[in-house]
Design a protein around this motif. Structure first.
Motif, PDB file in Angstrom:
ATOM      1  N   LEU A 262       0.840  -1.194   0.000  1.00 39.22           N
ATOM      2  CA  LEU A 262       0.000   0.000   0.000  1.00 39.22           C
ATOM      3  C   LEU A 262       0.881   1.253   0.000  1.00 39.22           C
ATOM      4  O   LEU A 262       0.621   2.225  -0.726  1.00 39.22           O
ATOM      5  CB  LEU A 262      -0.916  -0.008   1.219  1.00 39.22           C
ATOM      6  CG  LEU A 262      -1.910   1.158   1.344  1.00 39.22           C
ATOM      7  CD1 LEU A 262      -2.838   1.230   0.150  1.00 39.22           C
ATOM      8  CD2 LEU A 262      -2.702   1.026   2.636  1.00 39.22           C
ATOM      9  N   GLU A 263       1.926   1.219   0.793  1.00 40.69           N
ATOM     10  CA  GLU A 263       2.863   2.346   0.833  1.00 40.69           C
ATOM     11  C   GLU A 263       3.566   2.506  -0.518  1.00 40.69           C
ATOM     12  O   GLU A 263       3.787   3.630  -0.986  1.00 40.69           O
ATOM     13  CB  GLU A 263       3.900   2.116   1.940  1.00 40.69           C
ATOM     14  CG  GLU A 263       4.877   3.258   2.100  1.00 40.69           C
ATOM     15  CD  GLU A 263       5.823   3.034   3.277  1.00 40.69           C
ATOM     16  OE1 GLU A 263       6.949   3.547   3.217  1.00 40.69           O
ATOM     17  OE2 GLU A 263       5.425   2.345   4.250  1.00 40.69           O
ATOM     18  N   GLN A 264       3.897   1.376  -1.166  1.00 42.44           N
ATOM     19  CA  GLN A 264       4.551   1.436  -2.480  1.00 42.44           C
ATOM     20  C   GLN A 264       3.645   2.106  -3.513  1.00 42.44           C
ATOM     21  O   GLN A 264       4.085   2.963  -4.281  1.00 42.44           O
ATOM     22  CB  GLN A 264       4.915   0.018  -2.938  1.00 42.44           C
ATOM     23  CG  GLN A 264       5.656  -0.030  -4.268  1.00 42.44           C
ATOM     24  CD  GLN A 264       6.033  -1.459  -4.657  1.00 42.44           C
ATOM     25  OE1 GLN A 264       5.812  -2.415  -3.899  1.00 42.44           O
ATOM     26  NE2 GLN A 264       6.602  -1.617  -5.837  1.00 42.44           N
TER      27      GLN A 264
ATOM     28  N   GLY B 137       8.173   4.850 -16.653  1.00 46.55           N
ATOM     29  CA  GLY B 137       6.915   4.278 -17.124  1.00 46.55           C
ATOM     30  C   GLY B 137       6.593   2.950 -16.461  1.00 46.55           C
ATOM     31  O   GLY B 137       5.815   2.171 -17.000  1.00 46.55           O
ATOM     32  N   LEU B 138       7.189   2.688 -15.295  1.00 45.15           N
ATOM     33  CA  LEU B 138       6.954   1.418 -14.600  1.00 45.15           C
ATOM     34  C   LEU B 138       6.036   1.572 -13.390  1.00 45.15           C
ATOM     35  O   LEU B 138       5.298   0.650 -13.045  1.00 45.15           O
ATOM     36  CB  LEU B 138       8.289   0.809 -14.140  1.00 45.15           C
ATOM     37  CG  LEU B 138       9.281   0.414 -15.226  1.00 45.15           C
ATOM     38  CD1 LEU B 138      10.529  -0.162 -14.585  1.00 45.15           C
ATOM     39  CD2 LEU B 138       8.670  -0.596 -16.178  1.00 45.15           C
ATOM     40  N   GLY B 139       6.111   2.721 -12.725  1.00 44.63           N
ATOM     41  CA  GLY B 139       5.419   2.881 -11.442  1.00 44.63           C
ATOM     42  C   GLY B 139       3.931   2.630 -11.522  1.00 44.63           C
ATOM     43  O   GLY B 139       3.361   1.919 -10.672  1.00 44.63           O
ATOM     44  N   LEU B 140       3.251   3.181 -12.543  1.00 47.05           N
ATOM     45  CA  LEU B 140       1.800   3.012 -12.629  1.00 47.05           C
ATOM     46  C   LEU B 140       1.432   1.577 -12.982  1.00 47.05           C
ATOM     47  O   LEU B 140       0.419   1.056 -12.507  1.00 47.05           O
ATOM     48  CB  LEU B 140       1.226   3.984 -13.662  1.00 47.05           C
ATOM     49  CG  LEU B 140       1.255   5.464 -13.265  1.00 47.05           C
ATOM     50  CD1 LEU B 140       0.703   6.328 -14.375  1.00 47.05           C
ATOM     51  CD2 LEU B 140       0.476   5.684 -11.975  1.00 47.05           C
ATOM     52  N   ALA B 141       2.237   0.920 -13.838  1.00 48.98           N
ATOM     53  CA  ALA B 141       1.957  -0.478 -14.188  1.00 48.98           C
ATOM     54  C   ALA B 141       2.069  -1.366 -12.947  1.00 48.98           C
ATOM     55  O   ALA B 141       1.236  -2.261 -12.724  1.00 48.98           O
ATOM     56  CB  ALA B 141       2.912  -0.956 -15.281  1.00 48.98           C
ATOM     57  N   ILE B 142       3.104  -1.137 -12.134  1.00 48.08           N
ATOM     58  CA  ILE B 142       3.272  -1.921 -10.905  1.00 48.08           C
ATOM     59  C   ILE B 142       2.139  -1.609  -9.932  1.00 48.08           C
ATOM     60  O   ILE B 142       1.587  -2.516  -9.284  1.00 48.08           O
ATOM     61  CB  ILE B 142       4.639  -1.622 -10.271  1.00 48.08           C
ATOM     62  CG1 ILE B 142       5.767  -2.102 -11.209  1.00 48.08           C
ATOM     63  CG2 ILE B 142       4.763  -2.290  -8.907  1.00 48.08           C
ATOM     64  CD1 ILE B 142       7.146  -1.675 -10.775  1.00 48.08           C
ATOM     65  N   SER B 143       1.760  -0.337  -9.823  1.00 51.23           N
ATOM     66  CA  SER B 143       0.673   0.044  -8.917  1.00 51.23           C
ATOM     67  C   SER B 143      -0.626  -0.644  -9.310  1.00 51.23           C
ATOM     68  O   SER B 143      -1.374  -1.135  -8.450  1.00 51.23           O
ATOM     69  CB  SER B 143       0.486   1.569  -8.939  1.00 51.23           C
ATOM     70  OG  SER B 143       1.643   2.223  -8.460  1.00 51.23           O
TER      71      SER B 143
END
Length: 538
Positions: free
Chosen positions: A427-429, A497-503
């Motif tokens: 959740l924090e990530q 461009g990775l953060g939203l995909a991982i989220s």
């Protein structure tokens, strides 16, 4: 890969056309062996026909030991071929010497070494006729899983052709029943044709067949839709070059005509849906004598594949930059510290920079590892447990405060939402990713609002709002895709461009959903909702 798949499909279609109507059984078997050898890129191939006692006879075989193989008979269940006949299942053997089904009797008889085997049953209406076998991949190595369905498709055509040839030979001995048997054989041939046409018309690839002049006489549904987009309501009766005037196709077609072998090409076409890229495979259709009587062209839309290649290339360039920047800072400041000439205040300042850049580097590596696991089909660890959501939000706020961001971070937390079930680290990530993006795209000093609330029926909703650039509708549809980055951004706005995909992956792993509301020039609100409680299923 797309070219190889198209080539195989074209080869199977051409083989079906060549085998249809074959009257001499030996000639049909010889053609089947030749097509199988070419299709699987094998050193040798053979057709074993089932005998009355259940054994198998190698009726036709190619390769150096083909003459010896044709003299061999296999007992019921003997060898890999016997196992395939007994079980009516394909067998893919990468190392025959280690397979208990393998018999070395054939190797001893031919003085050859079998390195790899692929064998498939030849059936007609569920009845076993024999086994089609290829051995030893040209150039070494083993046959792959992609070879199996291709050889099985050829075996379907082979079963119909063998049965048709056998029945035709029988007709010569039963002239008084010629009309009835011929009608039945024609019906069965039509059934095979209809079945093959059904497969073709259900395919996503566009398939066009043409006569020797290049005039189209068959087009599946995908080809008809493609022709319609190109401005041709009806492709039948038109020339292949007329339908596909793009540079490279005409040259490839003439090469196929001259060499009587398959050729590939890549085409681009601009239409109502934008620029599309196609991998095209053109193969000749030959008669039993080998003369070219027509052509088949298979067009595979590789637009998304090309776009993914472009995105990955841009991603690698971005990651190289993102890695180089913190490494450069760490090296520079550690080098200054190593000289031992600076006072304590400067050393503390440089240490803070090194710590910040190390953390940034660590976050980038973590993102790369997470995406690598997701692409490999491995689940990221998500372990929901009872938590106080406010404490997670407080940690995130403290993290950004410690980084000294110039963007005020305002928290609006529902005081009644005191308990939830979630993985606090994940959740924090997610929250950190969303807040980082909001800060990144906000003007200097722009406030970022984080809101936590309750939504029906029993979910926690989190919103992160900025007053930044906003997002165009055409970009919003792709924001949560891996490697996607909005084009035309200022150069000082960086990201992989990775953060939203991982989220997105982590939110959905909690059983929730994620989205964005935005208007260009008026900022964005990224939000996600996850169930408050997972029950025993969690």
């Amino acid at each position: 890969m797309a070219d190889r798949a198209g080539e195989r499909l074209a080869a199977i279609v051409a083989a079906g056309a060549a085998l249809q109507g074959g009257q001499d059984l030996q000639a049909v078997l010889g053609r089947i062996v030749a097509e199988a050898e070419a299709l699987a890129d094998a050193e040798a191939a053979s057709v074993f026909l089932k005998e009355a006692g259940g054994g198998l006879k190698a009726t036709v075989a190619s390769g150096e030991g083909g003459a010896v193989v044709r003299e061999l008979r296999l007992a019921p269940g003997e060898g890999v071929v016997g196992w395939v006949a007994l079980n009516a299942q394909p067998a893919l053997v990468a190392d025959p010497s280690a397979d208990p089904r393998f018999t070395a009797r054939v190797d001893r008889a031919t003085a050859q070494k079998t390195r790899a085997i692929l064998a498939v049953p030849v059936l007609f209406k569920g009845r076993l006729l024999g086994v089609l076998e290829v051995i030893n991949k040209r150039g070494g190595g083993a046959f792959s899983g992609e070879d199996v369905p291709a050889l099985e498709a050829l075996a379907v055509l082979a079963g119909a052709a063998i049965e048709g040839a056998r029945r035709f030979e029988g007709l010569s001995e039963r002239n008084r029943r010629l009309d009835t048997e011929l009608a039945r054989a024609t019906l069965e041939a039509n059934e095979v044709r209809v079945r093959l046409e059904s497969v073709l018309f259900a395919m996503e690839d566009a398939v066009l067949a043409a006569d020797e002049t290049g005039t189209v006489n068959l087009a599946n549904r995908a080809a008809q839709f493609l022709a319609l987009e190109m401005g041709f309501p009806e492709p039948l009766g038109r020339g292949l070059k007329e339908l596909l005037p793009q540079s490279g196709f005409a040259e490839a077609l003439e090469l196929v005509r001259a060499s009587a072998s398959a050729r590939g090409a890549e085409l681009e076409w601009s239409g109502p849906s934008g620029v599309r890229a196609f991998a095209v495979m053109i193969a000749p259709i030959r008669d039993r004598e080998g003369a070219v009587t027509g052509f088949v062209a298979v067009l595979r839309d590789v637009t998304k594949f090309r776009e993914l290649e472009r995105m990955k290339s841009a991603f690698l360039n971005t990651v190289s930059h993102e890695l180089r920047t913190p490494i450069t800072s760490i090296r520079a400041f550690s080098g200054l510290m190593a000289k031992g000439e600076a006072h304590l205040g400067k050393i503390r300042e440089w240490s803070a920079v090194i710590e910040e850049e190390s953390g940034r580097l660590n976050r980038l590596v973590d993102d790369l590892l997470d995406v690598s696991r997701i692409e490999a089909g491995k689940k990221l660890s998500v372990v929901p447990r009872p938590i106080e959501p406010a404490s997670v939000f407080a940690r995130v706020a403290a993290l950004f405060a410690a980084r000294g961001t110039a963007h005020p971070l305002k928290l609006d937390l529902d005081p009644d939402l005191t308990l939830a079930e979630a993985d606090p680290d994940r959740l924090e990530q997610v929250l950190t990713n969303l807040v980082s993006n909001a800060i990144k795209y906000s003007p200097a000093g722009g406030e970022v609002l984080v809101r936590l609330g309750f939504v029906e029926p029993a979910s926690m909703r989190v919103e992160v709002t900025d007053r930044g650039l906003g997002i165009r509708p055409e970009d919003r549809a792709h924001l949560f895709e891996k490697f996607y980055r909005v084009e035309g951004l200022p150069q000082d706005i960086r990201g992989t461009g990775l953060g939203l995909a991982i989220s997105k992956y982590l939110v959905e792993a909690h059983g929730g959903r994620i989205g964005v509301d935005s208007e260009p020039g008026k900022g964005s609100t990224f939000w996600f909702e996850i169930p408050l409680f997972h029950g025993e299923a969690s």
